[in-house]
Every structure is written in structure tokens, then in C-alpha cells.
Design a protein around this motif. Structure first.
Motif, PDB file in Angstrom:
ATOM      1  N   THR A  18      33.800  99.103 -86.496  1.00 14.08           N
ATOM      2  CA  THR A  18      35.198  99.336 -86.843  1.00 14.08           C
ATOM      3  C   THR A  18      36.023  98.220 -86.199  1.00 14.08           C
ATOM      4  OG1 THR A  18      35.709 100.654 -84.870  1.00 14.08           O
ATOM      5  CG2 THR A  18      34.760 101.823 -86.783  1.00 14.08           C
ATOM      6  N   TRP A 236      32.652 112.267 -80.624  1.00 16.77           N
ATOM      7  CA  TRP A 236      32.104 111.964 -81.948  1.00 16.77           C
ATOM      8  C   TRP A 236      31.197 110.747 -81.922  1.00 16.77           C
ATOM      9  CZ3 TRP A 236      32.313 115.766 -85.113  1.00 16.77           C
ATOM     10  CH2 TRP A 236      33.379 116.677 -85.054  1.00 16.77           C
ATOM     11  N   SER A 240      27.423 110.821 -83.226  1.00 15.76           N
ATOM     12  CA  SER A 240      27.011 109.922 -84.311  1.00 15.76           C
ATOM     13  C   SER A 240      25.741 109.173 -83.916  1.00 15.76           C
ATOM     14  CB  SER A 240      28.135 108.936 -84.662  1.00 15.76           C
ATOM     15  OG  SER A 240      28.293 107.930 -83.675  1.00 15.76           O
ATOM     16  N   ASP A 267      27.905 107.566 -93.690  1.00 15.62           N
ATOM     17  CA  ASP A 267      27.909 108.922 -93.136  1.00 15.62           C
ATOM     18  C   ASP A 267      28.017 108.889 -91.617  1.00 15.62           C
ATOM     19  OD1 ASP A 267      27.631 109.972 -95.678  1.00 15.62           O
ATOM     20  OD2 ASP A 267      25.441 110.052 -95.570  1.00 15.62           O
ATOM     21  N   ALA A 270      31.510 108.126 -90.659  1.00  9.39           N
ATOM     22  CA  ALA A 270      32.384 109.283 -90.846  1.00  9.39           C
ATOM     23  C   ALA A 270      32.286 110.237 -89.661  1.00  9.39           C
ATOM     24  CB  ALA A 270      32.036 110.003 -92.148  1.00  9.39           C
ATOM     25  N   ARG A 273      34.087 108.807 -86.645  1.00  9.74           N
ATOM     26  CA  ARG A 273      35.552 108.930 -86.758  1.00  9.74           C
ATOM     27  C   ARG A 273      36.026 110.374 -86.690  1.00  9.74           C
ATOM     28  NH1 ARG A 273      36.069 104.784 -91.911  1.00  9.74           N
ATOM     29  NH2 ARG A 273      36.335 102.834 -90.707  1.00  9.74           N
ATOM     30  N   GLU A 275      35.359 112.752 -88.930  1.00 11.94           N
ATOM     31  CA  GLU A 275      35.781 113.174 -90.267  1.00 11.94           C
ATOM     32  C   GLU A 275      34.915 114.279 -90.846  1.00 11.94           C
ATOM     33  OE1 GLU A 275      37.515 108.713 -91.412  1.00 11.94           O
ATOM     34  OE2 GLU A 275      35.731 109.505 -92.419  1.00 11.94           O
ATOM     35  N   GLN A 276      33.935 114.766 -90.065  1.00 13.28           N
ATOM     36  CA  GLN A 276      33.107 115.884 -90.518  1.00 13.28           C
ATOM     37  C   GLN A 276      33.277 117.050 -89.549  1.00 13.28           C
ATOM     38  OE1 GLN A 276      29.037 115.069 -91.414  1.00 13.28           O
ATOM     39  NE2 GLN A 276      29.458 113.185 -92.544  1.00 13.28           N
TER      40      GLN A 276
END
Length: 326
Positions: A18, A236, A240, A267, A270, A273, A275-276
Motif C-alpha cells: 500500500t 488486521w 492477514s 483478498d 482486503a 485493510r 474490509e472483511q
């Protein structure tokens, strides 16, 4: 320094970088002849930006780890994830053309990669336990430290932990990650222990020793876990990583290789970040743990690496280095 290979690592290898990602490099080097002969080879040479305790890397910060040839191959033989990721890194990740020696190592991957790669199961489980929802494990460890600190002041540091049983019963009754358990002893008589986040403290130990164990447990969670507790409890990035290595292990145990950039990089990003839903990610990790354990049991990968190949390669490379020295 005689580099065998030098590559971009971390998120820039996985395809999950990122704008805020730092730069991480890994390399393998062949030691100088003098260091080889004098047994002064450094296994790992680390270069990183100086930071205050607990301070994270900033965008653009550069970290570099350079491993000696022998140390790298030992890491690979142990199934360490860093070494495995380096082995299968594509040419696009290289900062310079790798040496023929690195190509030889890559070509012999089938005799270097083993079932030991399932070491990632422990990594996944450790990450999942360490960064649980709402920092509940961190909170339990900190509460245990507070209870034991109070007990030490009440009963004295030399008093046995069992003297504070009433306080400990009240403590474990209000916690999800603490319990009083009976553990078999050498005399075949169960010995009561206080268990906090998997750490066990016998009732026969001093309260001071138990309090120190709790303090180390809190410290072990580290700055990221404490931050996770403040930020609604989910790290997160750590989760991840757990999902990432689980998928990598399944591919490795099934095919003998790992693909980079990661096929499921989107995935993983995500999850990184946030986002799940946490529950979805937690279920994914549990599924991966079971799947990797099953894959390790049925994999056709060898049980042990080819140590003769590793030793021969190191001896040949070191001998050539010494003989070419003035």
C-alpha cells in the motif's frame, strides 16, 4: 559484499503493498575467505532505520536482512517461511541478476523443501491467538498481572501462589482465557496451576515468580497487540499474515512451490485493510489450520531435506572463495 541474491521482500513480493508500506529487502551472501577461515562468518547482517521503542516503520523506511549462505540453507532446511519465500521469489523481485549459485539452489528446490514447511501452522495459530478480537487475551494477561501484583503486596513476594486461591478463583471466573487446572506431577499427584493465555503457573511457585511470568506475558504481546486492544481489538495486518502463510503452505505442500505475487493478493489486502468481518477472517484461519495439518500428513514432499546436497554446496562455495583469495 559478495551477494548471491538480493530481492524486494514483504508486501512488495506478495503484491499486497500500500502507499504506507515500508521497503523490505532480503539477500544471501558468500562470506569473505578470511572470515571463512577464521570462523567469523556473521549469520545475519541487519540494517534498519533507528526508531524509538514501539515506533513503527514509516512509508519509505528501508529494512534489510542479509544471510550467509550456510545460515540461509539452514533456515530453508528448517522450513522457515522467510527462507521459503526467498527461494520461490520471481526474477521480477530481484534488484540484480542472481548468481549461478542461487540458480542452482532454486533448481534443487525439490530436495530442499520438506514437510517441515508445516511450521507455518504454528505461526498461524500464534498470530490468531495473539491478536484475538477486542484484545481479550491482552486484557486477560494485564488483569492477571494486576491481580498477582495485589496478591504479592497482600501476602508477600515469597508466599506460595496457592495462598491467593480465593482471589485467583474470582479472577478466572470473570475471564475467557484464564483457568485453574490440575497438572500431573512427578509424584503422580495432580498439582494445581493458574493458567493465563496458555501460560501455566504452579500453586507451589512464589507469588513473585507468578507475577513475573504474567509481566513477561504482557510484554510478549508487544506494542502491536496493545494497539489492537485500543483499536477495537483486531490487528488486521497480523491476521492477514496468518491467512497468507496458510494459503502458501497449502500450495507448497500440494505442489512443492509457492507463487508470487500471491494469486489471492487482493483478498489478503482486503483483510489487511480491515474490509472483511472479523468472524469471517477467524473462520478462514481455523479452516486453513485444519487444511494445512491434513495436507502435511498427505503431502508427497520428503520428511527431511537433502543434507548431503546442502553440505556439498556450502563446502564447494566456501572452498572456491578461499582458493580465489590472494
Amino acid at each position: 559484499m559478495d551477494l548471491i541474491v538480493d530481492m524486494r521482500f514483504g508486501s512488495h513480493l506478495y503484491g499486497t503493498q500500500t502507499p504506507s508500506s515500508d521497503l523490505d529487502y532480503k539477500a544471501v551472501y558468500l562470506p569473505a575467505a578470511r572470515d571463512i577461515l577464521l570462523h567469523r562468518v556473521r549469520g545475519t547482517i541487519t540494517e534498519k532505520v533507528e526508531k524509538a521503542p514501539g515506533e513503527k516503520n514509516r512509508p519509505g523506511d528501508v529494512d534489510r536482512d542479509t544471510y550467509s549462505l550456510q545460515h540461509y540453507l539452514d533456515m530453508l532446511a528448517e522450513g522457515q517461511t522467510v527462507a521459503l519465500d526467498m527461494l520461490f521469489a520471481p526474477d521480477a523481485a530481484m534488484t540484480r541478476p542472481p548468481s549461478p549459485l542461487w540458480r542452482e539452489i532454486q533448481a534443487n528446490a525439490p530436495c530442499l523443501v520438506t514437510r517441515r514447511s508445516a511450521i507455518v501452522v504454528r505461526y498461524c495459530r500464534r498470530q490468531a491467538n495473539k491478536y484475538g478480537i477486542k484484545g481479550s487475551r491482552v486484557a486477560t494477561a494485564r488483569q492477571a498481572l494486576a491481580v498477582l501484583t495485589t496478591a504479592e503486596a497482600t501476602y508477600g513476594p515469597a508466599a506460595r501462589l496457592g495462598e491467593a486461591e480465593a482471589e485467583l478463583r474470582a479472577f478466572v471466573g470473570a475471564q475467557d482465557h484464564a483457568a485453574l487446572v490440575e497438572v500431573p506431577s512427578s509424584e503422580d499427584k495432580p498439582l494445581r496451576h493458574l493458567e493465563v493465555c496458555g501460560k501455566q503457573m504452579p500453586f507451589t511457585a512464589s507469588i513473585r515468580n507468578a507475577r513475573e511470568t504474567a509481566r513477561r506475558l504482557v510484554d510478549d504481546y508487544g506494542q502491536r497487540a496493545l494497539q489492537a486492544e485500543r483499536n477495537d481489538g483486531v490487528d488486521w495486518k497480523a491476521l492477514s499474515h496468518a491467512v497468507r502463510v496458510g494459503h502458501q503452505a497449502l500450495e507448497l505442500l500440494g505442489t512443492g512451490k509457492i507463487t508470487f505475487p500471491l494469486p489471492n493478493a487482493a483478498d489478503i489486502l482486503a483483510i489487511k485493510r480491515g474490509e472483511q468481518p472479523y468472524e469471517t477472517v477467524a473462520a478462514t484461519i481455523e479452516h486453513l489450520l485444519t487444511a494445512v495439518e491434513t495436507a502435511a500428513a498427505t503431502s508427497t514432499l520428503p520428511d527431511e531435506p537433502d543434507r548431503d546436497f546442502i553440505d556439498t554446496l556450502i563446502v564447494r562455495a566456501h572452498r572456491a572463495k578461499v582458493l580465489e583469495a590472494p
